[in-house]
Motif scaffolding. Structure first.
Motif, PDB file in Angstrom:
ATOM      1  N   GLU A  55       2.040  -4.518   2.864  1.00 18.85           N
ATOM      2  CA  GLU A  55       3.316  -5.233   3.043  1.00 18.85           C
ATOM      3  C   GLU A  55       3.087  -6.716   3.286  1.00 18.85           C
ATOM      4  N   ARG A  56       2.120  -7.028   4.165  1.00 21.14           N
ATOM      5  CA  ARG A  56       1.862  -8.426   4.490  1.00 21.14           C
ATOM      6  C   ARG A  56       1.304  -9.176   3.295  1.00 21.14           C
ATOM      7  N   LEU A  57       0.458  -8.521   2.497  1.00 27.77           N
ATOM      8  CA  LEU A  57      -0.103  -9.173   1.313  1.00 27.77           C
ATOM      9  C   LEU A  57       0.978  -9.500   0.294  1.00 27.77           C
ATOM     10  N   ILE A  58       1.906  -8.566   0.077  1.00 32.00           N
ATOM     11  CA  ILE A  58       2.991  -8.810  -0.885  1.00 32.00           C
ATOM     12  C   ILE A  58       3.863  -9.966  -0.404  1.00 32.00           C
ATOM     13  N   LEU A  59       4.217  -9.960   0.880  1.00 30.89           N
ATOM     14  CA  LEU A  59       5.038 -11.052   1.412  1.00 30.89           C
ATOM     15  C   LEU A  59       4.300 -12.379   1.356  1.00 30.89           C
ATOM     16  N   MET A  64      -4.357 -10.389  -8.817  1.00 29.15           N
ATOM     17  CA  MET A  64      -5.457  -9.432  -8.957  1.00 29.15           C
ATOM     18  C   MET A  64      -5.742  -8.754  -7.618  1.00 29.15           C
ATOM     19  N   GLY A  65      -5.638  -9.536  -6.540  1.00 28.96           N
ATOM     20  CA  GLY A  65      -5.841  -8.971  -5.205  1.00 28.96           C
ATOM     21  C   GLY A  65      -4.799  -7.933  -4.863  1.00 28.96           C
ATOM     22  N   ALA A  95      -2.746 -22.442   7.863  1.00 23.58           N
ATOM     23  CA  ALA A  95      -3.024 -21.653   9.065  1.00 23.58           C
ATOM     24  C   ALA A  95      -2.365 -20.283   8.978  1.00 23.58           C
ATOM     25  N   GLY A  96      -1.252 -20.204   8.251  1.00 26.37           N
ATOM     26  CA  GLY A  96      -0.547 -18.944   8.080  1.00 26.37           C
ATOM     27  C   GLY A  96      -1.343 -17.908   7.313  1.00 26.37           C
ATOM     28  N   MET A  97      -2.451 -18.334   6.696  1.00 24.52           N
ATOM     29  CA  MET A  97      -3.281 -17.397   5.944  1.00 24.52           C
ATOM     30  C   MET A  97      -3.970 -16.374   6.835  1.00 24.52           C
ATOM     31  N   ILE A  98      -3.946 -16.620   8.128  1.00 25.16           N
ATOM     32  CA  ILE A  98      -4.524 -15.638   9.049  1.00 25.16           C
ATOM     33  C   ILE A  98      -3.648 -14.380   9.123  1.00 25.16           C
ATOM     34  N   GLY A  99      -2.391 -14.487   8.685  1.00 24.19           N
ATOM     35  CA  GLY A  99      -1.440 -13.382   8.775  1.00 24.19           C
ATOM     36  C   GLY A  99      -1.913 -12.077   8.153  1.00 24.19           C
ATOM     37  N   PRO A 100      -2.276 -12.072   6.854  1.00 22.08           N
ATOM     38  CA  PRO A 100      -2.719 -10.811   6.237  1.00 22.08           C
ATOM     39  C   PRO A 100      -3.953 -10.217   6.893  1.00 22.08           C
ATOM     40  N   VAL A 101      -4.877 -11.068   7.328  1.00 25.61           N
ATOM     41  CA  VAL A 101      -6.094 -10.567   7.971  1.00 25.61           C
ATOM     42  C   VAL A 101      -5.763  -9.932   9.319  1.00 25.61           C
ATOM     43  N   ALA A 153     -11.439  -6.834  -0.302  1.00 24.40           N
ATOM     44  CA  ALA A 153     -11.585  -7.617  -1.532  1.00 24.40           C
ATOM     45  C   ALA A 153     -10.224  -8.135  -2.004  1.00 24.40           C
ATOM     46  N   GLY A 154      -9.216  -7.264  -1.955  1.00 27.43           N
ATOM     47  CA  GLY A 154      -7.875  -7.679  -2.355  1.00 27.43           C
ATOM     48  C   GLY A 154      -7.321  -8.760  -1.452  1.00 27.43           C
ATOM     49  N   THR A 155      -7.568  -8.626  -0.149  1.00 29.51           N
ATOM     50  CA  THR A 155      -7.094  -9.627   0.811  1.00 29.51           C
ATOM     51  C   THR A 155      -7.732 -10.983   0.546  1.00 29.51           C
ATOM     52  N   VAL A 156      -9.046 -10.975   0.278  1.00 29.43           N
ATOM     53  CA  VAL A 156      -9.760 -12.221  -0.013  1.00 29.43           C
ATOM     54  C   VAL A 156      -9.195 -12.884  -1.268  1.00 29.43           C
ATOM     55  N   LEU A 157      -8.910 -12.092  -2.299  1.00 31.79           N
ATOM     56  CA  LEU A 157      -8.368 -12.651  -3.543  1.00 31.79           C
ATOM     57  C   LEU A 157      -6.981 -13.245  -3.328  1.00 31.79           C
TER      58      LEU A 157
END
Length: 309
Positions: A113-117, A149-150, A264-270, A290-294
């Motif tokens: 969910e977080r990755l899609i958002l 791709m991620g 800084a918001g990129m910490i969200g998915p992790v 791997a998907g999160t990194v992409l």
């Protein structure tokens, strides 16, 4: 006092202000991402999305309404055009987007969910390109390909275990991301005239009214009686995952700028990935990492492009 001492003190204060702003941005991003975790915990009590979003907005409404009244007293009344724009933005950006998001969370992991958002900036770019005729550079296209791709990696990984429910949930959250992208595009000129605090507080009041009204239309009042844990988690959802992140992001943007706050918001998915593993026992696999990194790499390319533009 010696000029070198003054310069040293100024640099120290500037550095301290930057680090403070960065810490606020990171904390706000983590708190906002925690929304998915809290929602998943509430769903364990057989609460549906309509009831969940009712409690979230009902508990946050007094704060946003208080700020809206303060802004109204401070800045005066709005034009009829601005009122209509605020109603539309509130319904698209916070009501529809939140509702679709919470619906989707019933079927997919918090991490997916977080990755899609997190792809929302890419939808802003695509909508601007196809409907507003904005030119898209090769770097931006590359960023989109990498990030999608991620998503494909994580989606097919989750699809293997969740079946058709994962597809349904992903489509719903995708709709949430697109609706919020439309909100961002449409709010550009309005935020310049009204200011971000006024715009957000007014739009959240509109969204709250829609969510509360929707509950009483679709659900019996008896659904308001829930276990104590549902109320406590809903307060956390409203205050710590909704109100605080909104204002922390605003403060961070003022201190370090929109581009740095966005990165800084990129910490969200992790953070969602690891919080989901800790609180929900959602597995962390090499495919998900791997998907999160992409996805994060693609969004970083977009934000880097904006910073250099």
């Amino acid at each position: 006092m010696h000029p070198n001492t003054l310069n040293s003190n100024s640099a120290l204060l500037a550095r301290r202000s930057y680090l403070t702003g960065l810490a606020i941005a990171l904390t706000g991003a983590i708190l906002f991402s925690t929304k998915a975790i809290v929602a998943k915990l509430i769903y364990r009590y057989n609460v549906d999305a309509v009831t969940l979003i009712f409690f979230r907005m009902a508990f946050s409404l007094p704060i946003f309404a208080g700020i809206a009244l303060w802004q109204m007293h401070k800045a005066g009344s709005l034009s009829s055009k601005d009122r209509l724009s605020l109603v539309v933005l509130g319904l698209i950006g916070y009501y529809l987007s939140s509702f679709l998001d919470f619906l989707g969370l019933q079927y997919i992991t918090a991490g997916l969910e977080r990755l899609i958002l997190f792809l929302t900036p890419s939808f802003v770019l695509l909508i601007s390109a196809f409907f507003l005729k904005r030119a898209v550079s090769r770097l931006e296209w590359a960023a989109l390909v990498v990030s999608y791709m991620g998503i494909v990696l994580v989606f097919f990984h989750d699809l293997k275990f969740g079946g058709s429910n994962v597809l349904l949930g992903s489509v719903l959250v995708l709709g949430a991301a697109v609706s919020y992208a439309l909100y961002l595009i449409q709010s550009g000129q309005l935020v310049q005239r009204l200011g971000s605090l006024r715009l957000v507080s007014y739009a959240m009041c509109v969204s709250s009214a829609a969510c509360i009204g929707q509950f009483f239309v679709l659900r019996p009042a008896s659904m308001l009686v829930q276990p104590l844990h549902v109320y406590s988690l809903s307060v956390v959802n409203a205050i710590f995952c909704t109100v605080l992140p909104v204002f922390m992001t605003m403060i961070a943007v003022k201190k370090i700028g929109a581009a740095t706050a966005s990165q800084a918001g990129m910490i969200g998915p992790v953070s969602t990935l690891f919080l989901g593993a800790y609180f929900l026992d959602e597995p962390i696999t090499s495919w998900q990492m791997a998907g999160t990194v992409l996805v994060m790499g693609g969004m970083y390319l977009l934000s880097a492009k904006k910073t250099s533009a």
